[in-house]
Design a protein around this motif. Structure first.
Motif, PDB file in Angstrom:
ATOM      1  N   GLY A   9       0.811  -1.213   0.000  1.00 31.11           N
ATOM      2  CA  GLY A   9       0.000   0.000   0.000  1.00 31.11           C
ATOM      3  C   GLY A   9       0.841   1.257   0.000  1.00 31.11           C
ATOM      4  O   GLY A   9       0.536   2.231  -0.714  1.00 31.11           O
ATOM      5  N   LEU A  10       1.945   1.259   0.761  1.00 32.41           N
ATOM      6  CA  LEU A  10       2.828   2.427   0.791  1.00 32.41           C
ATOM      7  C   LEU A  10       3.444   2.697  -0.576  1.00 32.41           C
ATOM      8  O   LEU A  10       3.753   3.843  -0.918  1.00 32.41           O
TER       9      LEU A  10
ATOM     10  N   LEU B  45      -2.857   8.606   5.471  1.00 30.79           N
ATOM     11  CA  LEU B  45      -2.914   7.198   5.090  1.00 30.79           C
ATOM     12  C   LEU B  45      -1.550   6.535   5.239  1.00 30.79           C
ATOM     13  O   LEU B  45      -1.450   5.402   5.711  1.00 30.79           O
ATOM     14  N   ALA B  46      -0.495   7.264   4.856  1.00 28.61           N
ATOM     15  CA  ALA B  46       0.858   6.714   4.971  1.00 28.61           C
ATOM     16  C   ALA B  46       1.225   6.461   6.426  1.00 28.61           C
ATOM     17  O   ALA B  46       1.832   5.427   6.757  1.00 28.61           O
TER      18      ALA B  46
ATOM     19  N   THR C 240       2.173   2.705  10.740  1.00 26.05           N
ATOM     20  CA  THR C 240       1.851   2.212  12.081  1.00 26.05           C
ATOM     21  C   THR C 240       1.377   0.766  12.028  1.00 26.05           C
ATOM     22  O   THR C 240       1.768  -0.061  12.868  1.00 26.05           O
ATOM     23  N   THR C 241       0.564   0.430  11.022  1.00 23.33           N
ATOM     24  CA  THR C 241       0.092  -0.944  10.855  1.00 23.33           C
ATOM     25  C   THR C 241       1.253  -1.895  10.591  1.00 23.33           C
ATOM     26  O   THR C 241       1.326  -2.985  11.171  1.00 23.33           O
ATOM     27  N   ALA C 242       2.171  -1.489   9.709  1.00 27.05           N
ATOM     28  CA  ALA C 242       3.295  -2.347   9.348  1.00 27.05           C
ATOM     29  C   ALA C 242       4.177  -2.651  10.548  1.00 27.05           C
ATOM     30  O   ALA C 242       4.620  -3.796  10.747  1.00 27.05           O
TER      31      ALA C 242
ATOM     32  N   ALA D 172       8.535   6.235  -7.747  1.00 26.94           N
ATOM     33  CA  ALA D 172       8.712   4.961  -8.456  1.00 26.94           C
ATOM     34  C   ALA D 172       9.877   4.169  -7.874  1.00 26.94           C
ATOM     35  O   ALA D 172       9.818   2.935  -7.768  1.00 26.94           O
ATOM     36  N   GLN D 173      10.957   4.866  -7.503  1.00 26.53           N
ATOM     37  CA  GLN D 173      12.100   4.178  -6.898  1.00 26.53           C
ATOM     38  C   GLN D 173      11.752   3.640  -5.512  1.00 26.53           C
ATOM     39  O   GLN D 173      12.162   2.533  -5.145  1.00 26.53           O
ATOM     40  N   TRP D 174      10.994   4.409  -4.759  1.00 25.51           N
ATOM     41  CA  TRP D 174      10.565   3.936  -3.448  1.00 25.51           C
ATOM     42  C   TRP D 174       9.627   2.738  -3.583  1.00 25.51           C
ATOM     43  O   TRP D 174       9.615   1.844  -2.740  1.00 25.51           O
ATOM     44  N   ARG D 175       8.827   2.724  -4.657  1.00 30.76           N
ATOM     45  CA  ARG D 175       7.916   1.608  -4.882  1.00 30.76           C
ATOM     46  C   ARG D 175       8.704   0.305  -5.027  1.00 30.76           C
ATOM     47  O   ARG D 175       8.285  -0.750  -4.537  1.00 30.76           O
ATOM     48  N   ILE D 176       9.843   0.372  -5.707  1.00 28.63           N
ATOM     49  CA  ILE D 176      10.693  -0.813  -5.858  1.00 28.63           C
ATOM     50  C   ILE D 176      11.164  -1.295  -4.483  1.00 28.63           C
ATOM     51  O   ILE D 176      11.166  -2.500  -4.188  1.00 28.63           O
ATOM     52  N   VAL D 177      11.560  -0.360  -3.618  1.00 32.92           N
ATOM     53  CA  VAL D 177      12.018  -0.708  -2.267  1.00 32.92           C
ATOM     54  C   VAL D 177      10.904  -1.405  -1.490  1.00 32.92           C
ATOM     55  O   VAL D 177      11.108  -2.465  -0.876  1.00 32.92           O
TER      56      VAL D 177
END
Length: 498
Positions: free
Chosen positions: A361-362, A374-375, A380-382, A438-443
Motif C-alpha cells: 500500500g505504501l 494514510l501513509a 503504524t500498521t506495518a 517509483a524508486q521507493w515503490r521498488i524498495v
C-alpha cells in the motif's frame, strides 16, 4: 502437586503437567518476567537515546542553548548512529553460549550495568574527545548489549512453562518497544529543559544502574536457584519442560551437554528459523531507517524530529502485543485443541504478511494531505502488526532446543543484524533520487517480497518439536504420529516432533 500423564508420557518416560496441578496463577516466574520487561526497556532506551540526542547536540534551536553544540556533518552522524551495531553483532553468539554456562542472570546484569555506566560517560566523551571517542564508546555499548537477547532467551527457556511460553515471551520482549516509546517521547522535552541534552544519557544510565541492582538481588537464572519460589511452582515449571524426565523434576539441573555446533548448523528447522529472522529484520529495519526519509522527500513531511509521532508505531506495537497474546489464549480456551505448530505459524503469518500488505500500500502513496494520514496509518500498521512474530518465529528457538535456546538466538540474531546493516545500503543503491515515488515503490515491493518468502519458508519447513540434538549425549525419543500421542499447544505441550 497433582500431575497428569498422557499415554505417550508413560511410554517415553517424559512427565507431562496436567490440568489438576496446583500452582500459582501469578508467581515468581511472573515477577522474573516483569524484571526482564523493564530490563529490555532500559536496554532499548540506551540504544535509541543517541538517535534523538544527536539532533539536540547539533542544533541549539532544538534544545537548551546553554549546552555545547557540535558541528557534525551527515557522514559523522552516520558513523555515530551505526557504531552501536559494530559491536552488537560480535557478541551475539558468545552471549548465548556464556549465558548457558554461567547463567543468564549474570550476563544480563553485566550487559545492562556496563552499558548504563558508559551512557553516563557519553557527554564527557563527546565534549573532551570528540565524535571519534563517542564512536568507540557506542561500539563498546553494542558489545555489552549483544549478550542481552540471547541471554533473555536462555533465561526464558528456564522460567517460561511450555503452556505459558508464547505469552511470557511476548510480554517480556514488548519491553523493548516500551523503552523506545518512552525515550522517543520524552527526549525532546528533556533536551529543552534546564537539564539539557546530557540528561538524555544521564537519565537512562541511572535507571539502568538502578535496574541492575534490583535484578541482581531478586533474580535467579533458574527456578531451582530462586530462594523464595514455592515447591509447587518450581515443580510446575520443571515438569512443563519437555526435556526433563520425571526423575529429574525437582532436582538441580544436570551438567549442560557440549554444544552440538555441527548438528545445529545443519538442522533444517533451525536454518529456516535463521531465514525467517533475517527476513523479519530486513523488513523491520527498512521501515525504521528509511520511512522517515520517504515521508520527508516524497510526502513533504518530516516526522523524524517529531518524537511522539515517531513513537506512535511502537506504542501501537505494545498494544497489539497484548491483543495477540489475548487471541492466543482465547484460541487455546476453545473446545478444539490448537497444535503448537499451527499457533506459531498463524501468528508468524500475521506478523510478516500484514506488514507485507501495508508495504504494498505504501508503494502507491503519492503526495497529498490525505495520503500523509494514510501513509502514517500504513506505517503504524506495518510496525505494530509485526509484534505477532513474538508468538511466531521469535519463540521458536526455545521450541527447538530449550537447552541451547540462547545459543540459537545468538546465531539467528547475529545473522539478522547483518540484514539490518545491509538493508539501508541496498535501499541507497535503488533510491538515488529520494523524491521519486517509483524508486521507493521498488524498495517497498522488494521488502514485501522478503517478508513473503521468509514467512512462506517458515510455514512450509518450520518445526516446533524439540530436536534430537537438544540432548546430544542421550537418545531422544520421538513420537511419529498423533495416534502415538503427538502433543499440542493447548493443555499439553509437544514432546517431540518427528
Amino acid at each position: 502437586m497433582v500431575l497428569g500423564c498422557s499415554p505417550c508420557c508413560s511410554r517415553t518416560g517424559y512427565q507431562q503437567i496436567g490440568n489438576t496441578g496446583k500452582w500459582p496463577r501469578f508467581g515468581v516466574r511472573h515477577l522474573q518476567c516483569i524484571l526482564v520487561f523493564f530490563g529490555l526497556a532500559v536496554a532499548y532506551s540506551l540504544r535509541v537515546n543517541l538517535s534523538v540526542a544527536i539532533v539536540a547536540m547539533t542544533d541549539r534551536n532544538a534544545s537548551n542553548p546553554d549546552f555545547p553544540e557540535f558541528e557534525w556533518n551527515e557522514s559523522v552522524k552516520s558513523y555515530l548512529l551505526s557504531s552501536f551495531f559494530w559491536g552488537y553483532v560480535v557478541t551475539q553468539v558468545p552471549g548465548g553460549y556464556l549465558s548457558a554456562i554461567y547463567g543468564a542472570k549474570y550476563m544480563l546484569f553485566f550487559g545492562v550495568l556496563v552499558c548504563s555506566c558508559l551512557a553516563l560517560l557519553t557527554p564527557f566523551c563527546a565534549i573532551a574527545g570528540g565524535w571519534k571517542t563517542v564512536v568507540v564508546l557506542r561500539a563498546i555499548q553494542g558489545l555489552c548489549q549483544g549478550v542481552i537477547f540471547p541471554s533473555t532467551h536462555t533465561f526464558l527457556s528456564k522460567w517460561a512453562p511450555t503452556e505459558e511460553r508464547g505469552r511470557l515471551v511476548g510480554y517480556c520482549y514488548s519491553g523493548s518497544q516500551f523503552g523506545t516509546v518512552v525515550m522517543l517521547s520524552v527526549s525532546g522535552y528533556i533536551a529543552s529543559s534546564s537539564l539539557g541534552w546530557p540528561s538524555i544519557f544521564y537519565v537512562p544510565g541511572c535507571v539502568g544502574i538502578l535496574w541492575s541492582g534490583v535484578w541482581y538481588f531478586y533474580c535467579s537464572s533458574t527456578p531451582a536457584q530462586h530462594p523464595s519460589i514455592t515447591p509447587a511452582e518450581r515443580r510446575y515449571i520443571e515438569s512443563s519442560n519437555q526435556t526433563r524426565r520425571p526423575s529429574d523434576v525437582g532436582r538441580e539441573m544436570t551438567p549442560r551437554p557440549h554444544t552440538p555446533w555441527r548438528r545445529i548448523l545443519t538442522s533444517g528447522p533451525f536454518l529456516v528459523l535463521v531465514l525467517a529472522h533475517c527476513a523479519n529484520n530486513w523488513g523491520f529495519w527498512t521501515l525504521l531507517t528509511e520511512i522517515p526519509t520517504f515521508m520527508k522527500s516524497v510526502l513533504g513531511m518530516d516526522i523524524k524530529n517529531n518524537g511522539p509521532l515517531s513513537a506512535l508505531p511502537y506504542f501501537a506495537m505494545i498494544l497489539l502485543t497484548c491483543v495477540f497474546i489475548w487471541l492466543s489464549d482465547a484460541m487455546k480456551q476453545r473446545g478444539t485443541v490448537i497444535p503448537l505448530g499451527f499457533s506459531r505459524k498463524f501468528f508468524n503469518t500475521l506478523g510478516m504478511w500484514l506488514p507485507m500488505l501495508a508495504l504494498i500500500g505504501l508503494g502507491y502513496i503519492t503526495e497529498s494531505e490525505s495520503n500523509v494520514r494514510l501513509a502514517i496509518s500504513l506505517l503504524t500498521t506495518a510496525v505494530a502488526t509485526n509484534s505477532a512474530t513474538y508468538l511466531g518465529f521469535h519463540v521458536n528457538h526455545i521450541d527447538l532446543s530449550p537447552n541451547f535456546a540462547g545459543t540459537l538466538m545468538g546465531i539467528t540474531n547475529c545473522a539478522a543484524n547483518f540484514m539490518s546493516i545491509l538493508a539501508p545500503l541496498i535501499v541507497g543503491l535503488i533510491v538515488w533520487d529520494e523524491t521519486n515515488p517509483a524508486q521507493w515503490r521498488i524498495v517497498f515491493f522488494f521488502t514485501a517480497f522478503v517478508y513473503f518468502m521468509g514467512n512462506l519458508l517458515f510455514m512450509v519447513f518450520g518445526r516446533t518439536g524439540v530436536q534430537e540434538w537438544n540432548t546430544p549425549t542421550t537418545r531422544t525419543p520421538t513420537a511419529t504420529s498423533t495416534e502415538e500421542g503427538e502433543a499440542f499447544d493447548g493443555d499439553r505441550a509437544p514432546l517431540i516432533e518427528a
